[in-house]
Each structure stands twice: as C-alpha cells, then as structure tokens.
Design a protein around this motif. Structure first.
Motif, PDB file in Angstrom:
ATOM      1  N   LEU A   8       0.421  -1.240   0.083  1.00 24.89           N
ATOM      2  CA  LEU A   8      -0.084  -0.181  -0.127  1.00 24.89           C
ATOM      3  C   LEU A   8       0.862   1.583  -0.104  1.00 24.89           C
ATOM      4  O   LEU A   8       0.530   2.331  -0.878  1.00 24.89           O
ATOM      5  N   ILE A   9       2.185   1.434   0.734  1.00 28.88           N
ATOM      6  CA  ILE A   9       2.967   2.105   0.880  1.00 28.88           C
ATOM      7  C   ILE A   9       3.672   2.475  -0.284  1.00 28.88           C
ATOM      8  O   ILE A   9       3.320   3.519  -1.091  1.00 28.88           O
ATOM      9  N   LEU A  10       3.951   1.490  -1.160  1.00 28.05           N
ATOM     10  CA  LEU A  10       4.624   1.210  -1.851  1.00 28.05           C
ATOM     11  C   LEU A  10       3.243   1.723  -3.692  1.00 28.05           C
ATOM     12  O   LEU A  10       4.497   3.026  -4.236  1.00 28.05           O
ATOM     13  N   GLN A  11       2.442   1.274  -2.998  1.00 27.94           N
ATOM     14  CA  GLN A  11       1.409   2.390  -4.868  1.00 27.94           C
ATOM     15  C   GLN A  11       1.494   3.368  -4.566  1.00 27.94           C
ATOM     16  O   GLN A  11       1.137   4.542  -5.549  1.00 27.94           O
ATOM     17  N   THR A  12       0.997   3.718  -3.550  1.00 27.35           N
ATOM     18  CA  THR A  12       1.105   5.667  -3.092  1.00 27.35           C
ATOM     19  C   THR A  12       2.391   6.410  -3.446  1.00 27.35           C
ATOM     20  O   THR A  12       2.524   7.280  -3.978  1.00 27.35           O
ATOM     21  N   HIS A  13       3.927   5.697  -3.511  1.00 28.21           N
ATOM     22  CA  HIS A  13       4.785   6.452  -3.344  1.00 28.21           C
ATOM     23  C   HIS A  13       5.303   6.032  -4.976  1.00 28.21           C
ATOM     24  O   HIS A  13       6.896   7.269  -5.314  1.00 28.21           O
ATOM     25  N   VAL A  14       6.115   5.299  -5.496  1.00 29.39           N
ATOM     26  CA  VAL A  14       6.051   4.687  -6.438  1.00 29.39           C
ATOM     27  C   VAL A  14       5.943   4.221  -7.540  1.00 29.39           C
ATOM     28  O   VAL A  14       4.736   4.461  -7.565  1.00 29.39           O
ATOM     29  N   PRO A  55      15.706  -4.576  11.037  1.00 33.66           N
ATOM     30  CA  PRO A  55      15.968  -3.338  10.057  1.00 33.66           C
ATOM     31  C   PRO A  55      15.177  -2.454   9.628  1.00 33.66           C
ATOM     32  O   PRO A  55      13.630  -2.826   9.345  1.00 33.66           O
ATOM     33  N   ARG A  56      15.061  -0.990   9.970  1.00 32.80           N
ATOM     34  CA  ARG A  56      14.263   0.257   9.509  1.00 32.80           C
ATOM     35  C   ARG A  56      14.785   1.068   8.296  1.00 32.80           C
ATOM     36  O   ARG A  56      16.129   0.968   8.035  1.00 32.80           O
ATOM     37  N   ILE A  57      14.120   0.405   7.600  1.00 28.24           N
ATOM     38  CA  ILE A  57      14.176   2.379   6.109  1.00 28.24           C
ATOM     39  C   ILE A  57      13.327   2.927   6.212  1.00 28.24           C
ATOM     40  O   ILE A  57      11.968   2.966   6.056  1.00 28.24           O
ATOM     41  N   THR A  58      13.296   4.755   6.315  1.00 28.09           N
ATOM     42  CA  THR A  58      12.553   5.806   6.280  1.00 28.09           C
ATOM     43  C   THR A  58      12.895   6.333   5.194  1.00 28.09           C
ATOM     44  O   THR A  58      14.212   6.355   4.747  1.00 28.09           O
ATOM     45  N   LEU A  59      11.927   6.995   4.940  1.00 28.91           N
ATOM     46  CA  LEU A  59      11.696   7.661   3.868  1.00 28.91           C
ATOM     47  C   LEU A  59      11.226   8.858   4.054  1.00 28.91           C
ATOM     48  O   LEU A  59      10.149   9.167   4.175  1.00 28.91           O
ATOM     49  N   ASN A  60      11.392   9.906   2.711  1.00 26.54           N
ATOM     50  CA  ASN A  60      10.605  11.442   2.915  1.00 26.54           C
ATOM     51  C   ASN A  60       9.244  10.871   2.028  1.00 26.54           C
ATOM     52  O   ASN A  60       9.504  10.149   1.151  1.00 26.54           O
ATOM     53  N   ASN A  61       8.111  11.649   2.735  1.00 25.34           N
ATOM     54  CA  ASN A  61       6.800  11.752   1.749  1.00 25.34           C
ATOM     55  C   ASN A  61       6.779  12.420   0.472  1.00 25.34           C
ATOM     56  O   ASN A  61       6.263  12.049  -0.107  1.00 25.34           O
ATOM     57  N   ASP A  62       7.995  13.566   0.173  1.00 25.54           N
ATOM     58  CA  ASP A  62       7.457  14.641  -0.106  1.00 25.54           C
ATOM     59  C   ASP A  62       8.322  14.321  -1.738  1.00 25.54           C
ATOM     60  O   ASP A  62       8.690  15.435  -2.869  1.00 25.54           O
ATOM     61  N   LEU A  63       8.813  12.902  -1.591  1.00 20.15           N
ATOM     62  CA  LEU A  63       9.460  13.060  -2.689  1.00 20.15           C
ATOM     63  C   LEU A  63       8.942  12.359  -4.033  1.00 20.15           C
ATOM     64  O   LEU A  63       8.210  11.563  -3.661  1.00 20.15           O
ATOM     65  N   ASN A  64       9.424  12.455  -4.825  1.00 23.11           N
ATOM     66  CA  ASN A  64       8.550  12.454  -6.687  1.00 23.11           C
ATOM     67  C   ASN A  64       8.450  10.885  -6.789  1.00 23.11           C
ATOM     68  O   ASN A  64       9.913  10.158  -6.005  1.00 23.11           O
ATOM     69  N   PRO A  65       7.664  10.160  -7.323  1.00 21.77           N
ATOM     70  CA  PRO A  65       7.711   8.802  -7.298  1.00 21.77           C
ATOM     71  C   PRO A  65       9.471   8.453  -7.855  1.00 21.77           C
ATOM     72  O   PRO A  65       9.567   7.427  -7.691  1.00 21.77           O
ATOM     73  N   TYR A  66       9.786   8.766  -8.595  1.00 22.43           N
ATOM     74  CA  TYR A  66      11.261   8.459  -9.350  1.00 22.43           C
ATOM     75  C   TYR A  66      11.743   8.133  -8.097  1.00 22.43           C
ATOM     76  O   TYR A  66      13.106   7.577  -8.260  1.00 22.43           O
ATOM     77  N   GLN A  67      11.989   9.883  -7.336  1.00 23.46           N
ATOM     78  CA  GLN A  67      13.337   9.832  -6.523  1.00 23.46           C
ATOM     79  C   GLN A  67      12.936   9.111  -5.393  1.00 23.46           C
ATOM     80  O   GLN A  67      13.717   8.110  -4.967  1.00 23.46           O
ATOM     81  N   PHE A  68      11.757   8.516  -4.949  1.00 26.61           N
ATOM     82  CA  PHE A  68      11.167   7.261  -4.256  1.00 26.61           C
ATOM     83  C   PHE A  68      11.555   6.113  -4.301  1.00 26.61           C
ATOM     84  O   PHE A  68      12.510   5.678  -3.900  1.00 26.61           O
ATOM     85  N   LEU A  69      11.992   5.791  -5.960  1.00 30.77           N
ATOM     86  CA  LEU A  69      12.055   4.433  -5.702  1.00 30.77           C
ATOM     87  C   LEU A  69      13.910   4.917  -6.025  1.00 30.77           C
ATOM     88  O   LEU A  69      13.932   3.378  -5.114  1.00 30.77           O
ATOM     89  N   LEU A  70      14.170   5.400  -6.407  1.00 29.49           N
ATOM     90  CA  LEU A  70      15.813   5.518  -6.680  1.00 29.49           C
ATOM     91  C   LEU A  70      16.465   5.358  -4.720  1.00 29.49           C
ATOM     92  O   LEU A  70      17.519   4.346  -4.698  1.00 29.49           O
ATOM     93  N   THR A  71      15.672   6.015  -4.099  1.00 28.93           N
ATOM     94  CA  THR A  71      16.153   7.003  -2.682  1.00 28.93           C
ATOM     95  C   THR A  71      15.871   5.017  -1.961  1.00 28.93           C
ATOM     96  O   THR A  71      16.381   4.204  -1.027  1.00 28.93           O
ATOM     97  N   TYR A  72      14.546   4.412  -2.149  1.00 31.79           N
ATOM     98  CA  TYR A  72      14.406   3.532  -1.663  1.00 31.79           C
ATOM     99  C   TYR A  72      15.343   2.034  -2.007  1.00 31.79           C
ATOM    100  O   TYR A  72      16.068   1.239  -1.261  1.00 31.79           O
ATOM    101  N   VAL A  73      15.426   1.786  -3.069  1.00 31.98           N
ATOM    102  CA  VAL A  73      16.731   0.992  -3.876  1.00 31.98           C
ATOM    103  C   VAL A  73      18.041   0.991  -3.264  1.00 31.98           C
ATOM    104  O   VAL A  73      18.525   0.520  -2.231  1.00 31.98           O
ATOM    105  N   HIS A  74      18.445   2.486  -2.771  1.00 38.49           N
ATOM    106  CA  HIS A  74      19.614   2.614  -2.475  1.00 38.49           C
ATOM    107  C   HIS A  74      19.243   2.124  -1.371  1.00 38.49           C
ATOM    108  O   HIS A  74      20.593   1.623  -0.667  1.00 38.49           O
ATOM    109  N   GLU A  75      18.881   2.111  -0.431  1.00 36.74           N
ATOM    110  CA  GLU A  75      18.026   1.896   0.996  1.00 36.74           C
ATOM    111  C   GLU A  75      18.856   0.626   1.188  1.00 36.74           C
ATOM    112  O   GLU A  75      18.543   0.275   1.808  1.00 36.74           O
ATOM    113  N   VAL A  76      17.997   0.287  -0.041  1.00 32.51           N
ATOM    114  CA  VAL A  76      17.710  -2.153   0.323  1.00 32.51           C
ATOM    115  C   VAL A  76      18.824  -2.827   0.372  1.00 32.51           C
ATOM    116  O   VAL A  76      19.102  -3.220   0.896  1.00 32.51           O
ATOM    117  N   ALA A  77      19.678  -1.245  -0.514  1.00 30.50           N
ATOM    118  CA  ALA A  77      21.145  -1.970  -1.260  1.00 30.50           C
ATOM    119  C   ALA A  77      22.157  -2.480   0.690  1.00 30.50           C
ATOM    120  O   ALA A  77      23.007  -2.914   0.853  1.00 30.50           O
TER     121      ALA A  77
END
Length: 208
Positions: A8-14, A55-77
């Motif tokens: 649900l979070i991902l559907q909203t942000h990526v 573990p916890r990953i946090t991301l800012n809620n105001d990122l555009n979908p493409y920046q959110f995706l890139l940041t998400y994968v960055h943190e998963v790495a």
C-alpha cells in the motif's frame, strides 16, 4: 509489518510499474518501512536496530515517485550489505555500489522512468555516488518532476560562491566535503556543513 501494508505504501509513492519489484525486495528481506515528514538533512536512511528487531528504512513523504524509488532501492542496498557484512565495510564502498547497481538494473527501463531521467540514471549507475544529489545532471532531471520544482533547488547543483537561504538563514556555498558542503552563514560568519542534497531557496548565483 505485513506485505499488504508495504504494498500500500509503495502504491502511493513509487511508479506503478515498480510496485511489484519493490514489494518483492521487502518480501525477500523484511524490514520496517516508514514514510516520514520532509527532512532537511536527508531523504532516506537505513538503521540496523540490533539483532532483536527488524531493520528500519525511512523515506521522506514529499519525494516524487522516481526519487522515492531510487532512494528506496538505495536503502535496501544498505540492508543487503549489512546482512552480508555487518558493519565491517564502508557504508558506500564497493560492496554497496555493486549491490545498489545490481538491484537497480531491473528498473532501468522506459516503462519505469521517463526517458530524460533514464538517460542520466543509467550513466549514474555505472559508478553510483553516496548521494544521487551529488550528481548535478541527475538531480536536475529528477527535480523537474517535483511538485515544488520552481521553489527550491538542491544545494549540490549550485556553483561555489552562491548565496542561498536554508532553514531561514542565508549562507554562501563553499567547498564540497564528501556528502556535505562547507558553507558560511552570512550574518555570523560561522562555517557550517550543510548536506549536499539539502533543498535551498532564494538563490543568488555566483558570478565566478
């Protein structure tokens, strides 16, 4: 945390075409995913939180979908590197760069990113930096998709000597020091380290 909640979070942000892949990354190595209010000092982070909790990953809620995706994968790495190496390697060393690139490859398609972002992102991922905002060309095309694109710019894209407003104070941009920029506050003449990816406004560009 459940897969349904993460999805649900991902559907909203990526981007819609990235939801299944990103959910799969979570399913393979579960973690707590939290979307935070906008933070001036960072757009995302990874915390190992010890052996008793996920573990916890946090991301800012105001990122555009493409920046959110890139940041998400960055943190998963970061998560993958931590699970394999613990804290024994450089946070943005060769292990992280290799892992980040491998995780991003399935996303580097026109069905996920607009063409203008994809061109710069493919170049960037050959040797990714600790912060994508350290790459001015990628930052510029990414920021074009922000809702407030006309109000703010990323500090790292400004030339040295520029005057800018950050958190209500005016600074002059100085030298880059890894992921932060040495900046002088105009009023106090004191030097501060400001994140290279900080959003700043009221820009007076350097003439140098």
């Amino acid at each position: 945390m459940t897969l349904e909640k993460v999805t649900l979070i991902l559907q909203t942000h990526v981007p819609a075409t990235a939801v299944e892949y990103c959910a799969g990354l979570w399913k393979a190595t579960p973690f707590e995913l939290k979307v935070s209010k906008s933070r001036q000092t960072k757009v995302g982070d990874f915390t190992s939180r010890g052996s008793r909790r996920h573990p916890r990953i946090t991301l800012n809620n105001d990122l555009n979908p493409y920046q959110f995706l890139l940041t998400y994968v960055h943190e998963v790495a970061h998560l993958h590197v931590y699970l394999k190496h613990g804290n024994r390697v450089d946070p943005h060393g060769v292990e992280w760069r290799t892992t980040f690139t491998d995780l991003m490859i399935p996303m580097l398609w026109e069905t996920v990113f607009p063409e203008e972002i994809l061109h710069e992102l493919r170049r960037h991922m050959i040797n990714p930096m600790a912060s994508s905002f350290s790459d001015p060309k990628l930052t510029q095309v990414m920021r074009a998709f922000d809702k407030n694109a006309s109000q703010y710019v990323v500090l790292g894209t400004l030339p040295e000597g520029s005057i800018f407003n950050f958190q209500g104070r005016y600074f002059m941009k100085g030298k880059l020091r890894r992921t932060r920029v040495l900046c002088r506050e105009m009023k106090s003449k004191r030097d501060y380290l400001v994140p290279v990816d900080a959003l700043v406004s009221n820009i007076q560009l350097s003439l140098l």
